[in-house]
Design a protein around this motif. Structure first.
Motif, mmCIF file in Angstrom:
data_model
loop_
_atom_site.group_PDB
_atom_site.id
_atom_site.type_symbol
_atom_site.label_atom_id
_atom_site.label_comp_id
_atom_site.label_asym_id
_atom_site.label_seq_id
_atom_site.Cartn_x
_atom_site.Cartn_y
_atom_site.Cartn_z
ATOM 1 N N VAL A 182 -58.646 -24.801 19.613
ATOM 2 C CA VAL A 182 -59.659 -23.832 20.032
ATOM 3 C C VAL A 182 -60.321 -23.191 18.814
ATOM 4 O O VAL A 182 -61.421 -22.658 18.906
ATOM 5 N N ASP A 186 -65.611 -27.285 19.809
ATOM 6 C CA ASP A 186 -66.608 -26.639 20.673
ATOM 7 C C ASP A 186 -66.265 -26.798 22.148
ATOM 8 O O ASP A 186 -66.444 -25.862 22.941
ATOM 9 N N GLN A 189 -63.638 -24.343 23.144
ATOM 10 C CA GLN A 189 -64.190 -22.989 23.103
ATOM 11 C C GLN A 189 -65.045 -22.698 24.332
ATOM 12 O O GLN A 189 -64.976 -21.608 24.911
ATOM 13 N N LYS A 193 -64.450 -19.844 27.424
ATOM 14 C CA LYS A 193 -65.471 -18.897 27.875
ATOM 15 C C LYS A 193 -65.634 -18.922 29.394
ATOM 16 O O LYS A 193 -65.899 -17.890 30.012
ATOM 17 N N SER A 227 -54.417 -19.027 18.034
ATOM 18 C CA SER A 227 -55.158 -19.399 19.244
ATOM 19 C C SER A 227 -55.539 -18.161 20.045
ATOM 20 O O SER A 227 -56.684 -18.030 20.508
ATOM 21 N N ASN A 230 -58.399 -16.237 18.606
ATOM 22 C CA ASN A 230 -59.686 -16.883 18.853
ATOM 23 C C ASN A 230 -60.106 -16.748 20.305
ATOM 24 O O ASN A 230 -61.284 -16.538 20.599
ATOM 25 N N LEU A 234 -63.548 -15.042 21.708
ATOM 26 C CA LEU A 234 -64.453 -15.739 22.628
ATOM 27 C C LEU A 234 -64.647 -14.946 23.916
ATOM 28 O O LEU A 234 -65.720 -15.005 24.531
#
Length: 256
Positions: A182, A186, A189, A193, A227, A230, A234
């Motif tokens: 992640v 992309d 990610q 989201k 992770s 991140n 996000l």
């Protein structure tokens, strides 16, 4: 505290296993959901769990390999029934997407679907969560079988798939788990989201290696702290709140 929701602990060398287990407290890792690959793997995973209660065993047959004989499968399922009380989940099971891609000839999916259905039936009978290896178009096939048997405690590990399937999984209450990629992928990610944090866990899938900031490093549970940071970014949420929700998700899902 964090929990690694999917790791192949038995696939590490013994020295590496010791290193991972001896540093769990240091890295604030409460438990490992240790999945199995086949009968031999189940036995190794069980031994690891007996020796260290932080190792929570899941038993199954990984789909990215040749199909087992009926005798082998019957023996495995019988063994799983004998040890149903100690296992936290059925897994890792699913469909052979990558084997299909690499196959020089078309792969007959019917036997693999029948195999997955056997494990879903087991999960339904014994009221166990099921850990799924089912990505891209295979995820929809797995959803069909889960819905058929009314199994809702499904964990799609390292999931990738189209938005229609993502929305279907969200509606059905299925969980996903996010790997350390992640930080640099992309596709993962974007999934973070769009997927509700309340249906999300974190994993390493170790000893599978990662790239980016983890290049040439042994995959270990402490990586999932990165992770979570991140994921929090996000989602636009505080790291502490993100960590709490993901931790509670995993505890509740696996009843640990």
């Amino acid at each position: 505290m964090i929990i690694d929701a999917h790791i192949h602990l038995d696939h590490y060398e013994e020295k590496e296993q010791h290193e991972i287990l001896s540093t769990l407290d240091k890295h604030k890792v409460e438990a490992l959901i240790s999945v199995s690959f086949d009968m031999e793997s189940c036995l190794k995973t069980r031994t690891l769990s007996i020796n260290d209660s932080r190792v929570k065993p899941a038993y199954g047959f990984h789909p990215e390999q040749d199909l087992p004989s009926e005798d082998y499968l019957s023996g495995l399922i019988s063994w799983m029934e004998q040890h149903a009380d100690e296992m936290v989940a059925v897994g890792e099971v699913g469909l052979p997407y990558y084997k299909k891609i690499e196959s020089e000839r078309s792969l007959n999916y019917e036997p693999y679907l029948a195999l997955l259905e056997r494990f879903i039936e087991f999960a339904a009978k014994w009221d166990k969560p099921i850990i799924l290896h089912a990505v891209y178009e295979d995820a929809a096939l797995a959803c069909d079988l889960l819905e058929k048997h009314e199994v809702t405690k499904a964990h799609f590990h390292w999931f990738k798939g189209d938005q229609i399937t993502v929305e279907r999984m969200i509606r059905n209450g299925y969980f996903i788990s996010i790997t350390p990629d992640v930080l640099y992928e992309d596709e993962i990610q974007e999934l973070v989201k769009s997927y509700p944090l309340q249906q999300m866990m974190v994993e390493t899938d170790g000893p599978w290696p990662f790239e980016g900031p983890f290049t040439n490093q042994m995959t270990e549970p402490k990586m999932i702290h990165d992770s979570i940071k991140n994921i929090a970014e996000l989602k636009g949420m505080p790291v502490s709140e993100t960590e709490r929700i993901v931790y509670e998700n995993t505890k509740r899902f696996y009843r640990i």
